[in-house]
Design a protein around this motif. Sequence first.
Motif, mmCIF file in Angstrom:
data_model
loop_
_atom_site.group_PDB
_atom_site.id
_atom_site.type_symbol
_atom_site.label_atom_id
_atom_site.label_comp_id
_atom_site.label_asym_id
_atom_site.label_seq_id
_atom_site.Cartn_x
_atom_site.Cartn_y
_atom_site.Cartn_z
ATOM 1 N N LEU A 20 2.300 19.361 -5.126
ATOM 2 C CA LEU A 20 2.598 18.279 -6.168
ATOM 3 C C LEU A 20 2.327 18.840 -7.644
ATOM 4 O O LEU A 20 2.623 17.736 -8.468
ATOM 5 C CB LEU A 20 1.711 17.180 -5.634
ATOM 6 N N LEU A 21 1.719 19.880 -7.713
ATOM 7 C CA LEU A 21 1.455 20.171 -9.238
ATOM 8 C C LEU A 21 2.555 20.181 -10.173
ATOM 9 O O LEU A 21 2.242 19.420 -11.157
ATOM 10 C CB LEU A 21 0.814 21.680 -9.228
ATOM 11 N N PRO A 22 4.001 20.524 -9.736
ATOM 12 C CA PRO A 22 4.939 20.319 -10.957
ATOM 13 C C PRO A 22 4.985 19.047 -11.184
ATOM 14 O O PRO A 22 5.267 18.724 -12.336
ATOM 15 C CB PRO A 22 6.069 21.169 -10.158
ATOM 16 N N LEU A 23 4.963 18.010 -10.298
ATOM 17 C CA LEU A 23 5.311 16.597 -10.636
ATOM 18 C C LEU A 23 4.049 16.262 -11.414
ATOM 19 O O LEU A 23 4.189 15.425 -12.304
ATOM 20 C CB LEU A 23 5.583 15.933 -9.106
ATOM 21 N N THR A 24 2.736 16.429 -10.889
ATOM 22 C CA THR A 24 1.547 15.833 -11.589
ATOM 23 C C THR A 24 1.757 16.601 -12.827
ATOM 24 O O THR A 24 1.112 15.570 -13.972
ATOM 25 C CB THR A 24 0.444 16.561 -10.768
ATOM 26 N N ALA A 25 1.985 17.780 -13.255
ATOM 27 C CA ALA A 25 2.141 18.104 -14.463
ATOM 28 C C ALA A 25 2.915 17.545 -15.454
ATOM 29 O O ALA A 25 2.693 17.005 -16.473
ATOM 30 C CB ALA A 25 2.416 19.606 -14.782
ATOM 31 N N MET A 49 -9.152 15.133 -16.654
ATOM 32 C CA MET A 49 -9.101 13.658 -16.050
ATOM 33 C C MET A 49 -7.974 13.259 -16.229
ATOM 34 O O MET A 49 -7.246 12.277 -15.227
ATOM 35 C CB MET A 49 -9.987 12.532 -17.259
ATOM 36 N N THR A 50 -7.069 13.586 -17.254
ATOM 37 C CA THR A 50 -5.551 13.192 -17.223
ATOM 38 C C THR A 50 -4.685 13.602 -15.998
ATOM 39 O O THR A 50 -4.062 13.056 -15.347
ATOM 40 C CB THR A 50 -4.986 13.699 -18.420
ATOM 41 N N LEU A 51 -5.103 14.990 -15.639
ATOM 42 C CA LEU A 51 -4.399 15.414 -14.460
ATOM 43 C C LEU A 51 -4.964 15.013 -12.965
ATOM 44 O O LEU A 51 -4.061 14.655 -12.316
ATOM 45 C CB LEU A 51 -4.642 16.828 -14.327
ATOM 46 N N ARG A 52 -6.004 14.576 -13.176
ATOM 47 C CA ARG A 52 -6.618 13.844 -11.975
ATOM 48 C C ARG A 52 -5.766 12.522 -11.608
ATOM 49 O O ARG A 52 -5.329 11.848 -10.662
ATOM 50 C CB ARG A 52 -8.183 13.354 -11.913
ATOM 51 N N ALA A 53 -5.641 11.820 -12.706
ATOM 52 C CA ALA A 53 -4.910 10.623 -12.864
ATOM 53 C C ALA A 53 -3.697 10.796 -12.651
ATOM 54 O O ALA A 53 -3.063 9.942 -11.480
ATOM 55 C CB ALA A 53 -5.074 9.580 -14.191
ATOM 56 N N ALA A 54 -2.851 11.675 -13.122
ATOM 57 C CA ALA A 54 -1.381 12.071 -12.729
ATOM 58 C C ALA A 54 -1.432 12.338 -11.155
ATOM 59 O O ALA A 54 -0.332 12.069 -10.654
ATOM 60 C CB ALA A 54 -0.859 12.895 -13.652
ATOM 61 N N TYR A 55 -2.348 13.304 -10.930
ATOM 62 C CA TYR A 55 -2.309 13.609 -9.307
ATOM 63 C C TYR A 55 -2.147 12.465 -8.465
ATOM 64 O O TYR A 55 -1.557 12.175 -7.416
ATOM 65 C CB TYR A 55 -3.187 14.526 -8.693
ATOM 66 N N ARG A 59 0.570 11.439 -6.029
ATOM 67 C CA ARG A 59 0.460 11.300 -4.417
ATOM 68 C C ARG A 59 0.811 9.936 -3.736
ATOM 69 O O ARG A 59 1.571 10.026 -2.878
ATOM 70 C CB ARG A 59 -0.973 11.713 -3.946
ATOM 71 N N ASN A 60 0.725 8.946 -4.715
ATOM 72 C CA ASN A 60 0.843 7.624 -4.230
ATOM 73 C C ASN A 60 2.375 7.490 -4.182
ATOM 74 O O ASN A 60 3.005 6.819 -3.174
ATOM 75 C CB ASN A 60 0.312 6.648 -5.114
ATOM 76 N N LEU A 61 2.971 8.100 -5.327
ATOM 77 C CA LEU A 61 4.637 8.122 -5.183
ATOM 78 C C LEU A 61 5.059 8.571 -4.050
ATOM 79 O O LEU A 61 6.104 7.980 -3.298
ATOM 80 C CB LEU A 61 5.184 8.537 -6.264
ATOM 81 N N LEU A 62 4.596 10.002 -3.684
ATOM 82 C CA LEU A 62 5.218 10.477 -2.428
ATOM 83 C C LEU A 62 4.984 9.681 -1.228
ATOM 84 O O LEU A 62 5.851 9.647 -0.479
ATOM 85 C CB LEU A 62 4.599 12.010 -2.303
ATOM 86 N N ARG A 63 3.813 9.054 -1.071
ATOM 87 C CA ARG A 63 3.473 8.211 0.113
ATOM 88 C C ARG A 63 4.462 7.106 0.151
ATOM 89 O O ARG A 63 4.899 6.702 1.208
ATOM 90 C CB ARG A 63 2.104 7.903 0.404
#
Length: 70
Positions: A20-25, A49-55, A59-63
């Motif tokens: 998920l890192l590319p989407l997260t970034a 903190m920004t990366l955590r929120a984006a992750y 993750r929720n989008l993927l689910r």
Amino acid sequence: MENQPTADIRQTRITEFMKLLPLTAELAGLPKGDPQRPFTVDQLEGRAMTLRAAYKVARNLLREIAEQGA
């Protein structure tokens, strides 16, 4: 010790994060750093903190997509 995830669970979480890192970034929208000007500790913490929120969003989008479709 009950709350400690097994090695398999930890490895699965790491693999999920890396996939998920590319989407997260992209969702985080953080600018690239200048190698001549390293980030301060506070800037690094803010970016983390920004990366955590984006992750979490990624993750929720993927689910959501997996459960309901696009």
